[in-house]
Scaffold this active site. Structure first.
Site, mmCIF file in Angstrom:
data_model
loop_
_atom_site.group_PDB
_atom_site.id
_atom_site.type_symbol
_atom_site.label_atom_id
_atom_site.label_comp_id
_atom_site.label_asym_id
_atom_site.label_seq_id
_atom_site.Cartn_x
_atom_site.Cartn_y
_atom_site.Cartn_z
ATOM 1 N N HIS A 21 0.842 -1.203 0.000
ATOM 2 C CA HIS A 21 0.000 0.000 0.000
ATOM 3 C C HIS A 21 0.877 1.253 0.000
ATOM 4 C CE1 HIS A 21 -3.607 2.401 1.131
ATOM 5 N NE2 HIS A 21 -2.690 3.168 1.718
ATOM 6 N N GLU A 22 1.831 1.303 0.919
ATOM 7 C CA GLU A 22 2.691 2.482 1.018
ATOM 8 C C GLU A 22 3.619 2.589 -0.186
ATOM 9 O OE1 GLU A 22 1.921 4.618 3.074
ATOM 10 O OE2 GLU A 22 0.623 3.386 4.347
ATOM 11 N N HIS A 25 1.959 4.665 -2.864
ATOM 12 C CA HIS A 25 2.130 6.103 -2.624
ATOM 13 C C HIS A 25 3.549 6.533 -2.990
ATOM 14 C CE1 HIS A 25 -1.723 6.304 -0.726
ATOM 15 N NE2 HIS A 25 -1.371 5.684 0.382
#
Length: 417
Positions: A21-22, A25
């Site tokens: 997920h990170e 980003h």
């Protein structure tokens, strides 16, 4: 399965789900040219960290998420003002290091008073050294040192706010999208591991039941009932049985690659029973079937998760229905013990949940940040950063309070057995 192996699988799953997920980003922020100061897994005190390139990678104590800290999202920690005494170190007449304290320890640096400074647009410091004023250019990757800690400066073109609405939105939405992609891959993996339903089979036969009297055996494949093909539809078979209470039925089964006819009359118990436990027979999936069934599983799981969100929004739940990190860990250990396929499916479900949850328009979540960007696109100017930061801060505090409440509820439930 050993406790150590289960613990490892739990830690691995959470690490992968949060990291990917990170990373979404992080990757698209870097592509947009944004300075990423920190890539963190977990919150709270640091357990381990190292720096590679411009980014510090950290592992933190509380395993309840992660974050990517981009330049310009939060106020910069170190501020320098005109009249302040600083030290600078130069290379090729360009400032590479700026010292704001412990100046008495510097041996090979210029010490002077700041007359004028701009570390965002024009990148220069006008420094008064012994009444001689010099305008010195600052390297775009210069380091500011305070209390022995280095912080890279962030020129305007490296800050989050300098990028287009589209670039910022992509760097935000990429986190949930990576969770969706991971979930899809995991659901497909489960299909290839377990196969796809190919038939309805008899798992077991109850002693003295109509099925035993008719000669059904465990492992029999049910081909048709009353001339109705069954295929993989066990609910169709159940419906036909309920419609034929005390009426003879013609079953065609397959045993040892031979089809046999069996006459069975359902008993008038529970709306119609023949005394068998059913299960699905499986076969290997082709690549296209893997994609299709993986997609079906993902759609079904998405509908179920969104339905649970709707119940939360309309307060159609009890506190006992909510689970926090403790319950998730408990259930994950059960799935790990149930087998690798079940563990992979649960990991895919959690990844999908994480992506959908983060897209909710709740302060501090990715969905809320996208809402603010939507306002900016409509208005033609951004929302006041201080107000937006306050909204996210309040939202994060509320999420932490909810986390504490559900964790307390989980602990009480465990104590009560």
């Amino acid at each position: 399965m050993s406790t150590i192996q289960i613990a490892f699988q739990i830690v691995l799953m959470f690490f992968v789900l949060v990291s990917i997920h990170e990373w979404g980003h992080f990757y698209f922020a870097k592509r947009a040219g944004i300075l990423v100061r920190e890539f963190a897994i977990g919150f709270g005190p640091k357990l381990f960290s190292f720096k590679k390139g411009e980014t510090r990678y950290t592992l933190r104590l509380l395993p309840i998420g992660g974050f990517v800290r981009m330049a310009g999202e939060d106020p910069e920690i170190i501020q320098i003002h005109p009249g302040q005494t600083i030290g600078v170190r130069l290379m090729n007449r360009e400032i590479t290091h700026i010292y704001v304290d412990q100046l008495d320890r510097l041996t090979d640096a210029l010490i002077g008073t700041v007359e004028q400074i701009d570390l965002e647009r024009d990148l220069f410091i006008k420094l008064n050294v012994n009444e001689e004023i010099s305008r010195l250019p600052v390297h775009p990757q210069a380091m500011m040192i305070s209390k022995g800690r280095e912080t890279q400066i962030a020129p305007w073109n490296r800050q989050f706010g300098s990028k287009t609405v589209g670039q910022r939105a992509l760097s935000i939405v990429a986190g949930p999208v990576m969770n969706f992609l991971l979930a899809f891959v995991l659901f497909i993996t489960v299909v290839f591991m377990t196969g796809i339903p190919a038939s309805v089979k008899v798992s077991s036969v109850n002693p003295g039941s109509p099925a035993e009297k008719a000669g059904l055996q465990a492992g029999d494949i049910i081909v048709s009932v009353n001339h109705e093909p069954i295929g993989t539809d066990s609910s169709k078979l159940t419906s036909l049985i309920k419609q034929s209470v005390n009426k003879p039925m013609v079953w065609v089964i397959e045993r040892n690659q031979e089809q046999l006819r069996k006459d069975i009359t359902p008993e008038d118990k529970g709306g119609g029973l023949v005394g068998v436990v059913l299960m699905h027979g499986y076969r290997s999936a082709s690549p296209m079937e893997g994609l299709r069934y993986g997609g079906v599983n993902m759609v079904n799981a998405t509908v179920s998760i969104l339905d649970s969100f709707a119940k939360l929004a309309t307060l159609q739940f009890k506190m006992e229905d909510l689970g926090g990190p403790v319950r998730i860990v408990e259930f994950t250990s059960e799935q790990a013990e149930a087998g690798f396929a079940q563990y992979i499916f649960w990991a895919g479900l959690l990844s999908l949940y994480l992506g959908l949850f983060n897209l909710l328009p709740f302060p501090a979540l990715d969905g809320s940040r996208l809402v603010f960007l939507g306002f900016e696109a409509i208005r033609g100017k951004p929302v006041d950063p201080s107000r937006e930061s306050m909204v996210h801060f309040v939202g994060f505090a509320m999420l932490m309070l909810l986390m504490i409440a559900v964790t307390y509820n989980d602990i009480l439930r465990l104590m009560k057995g």
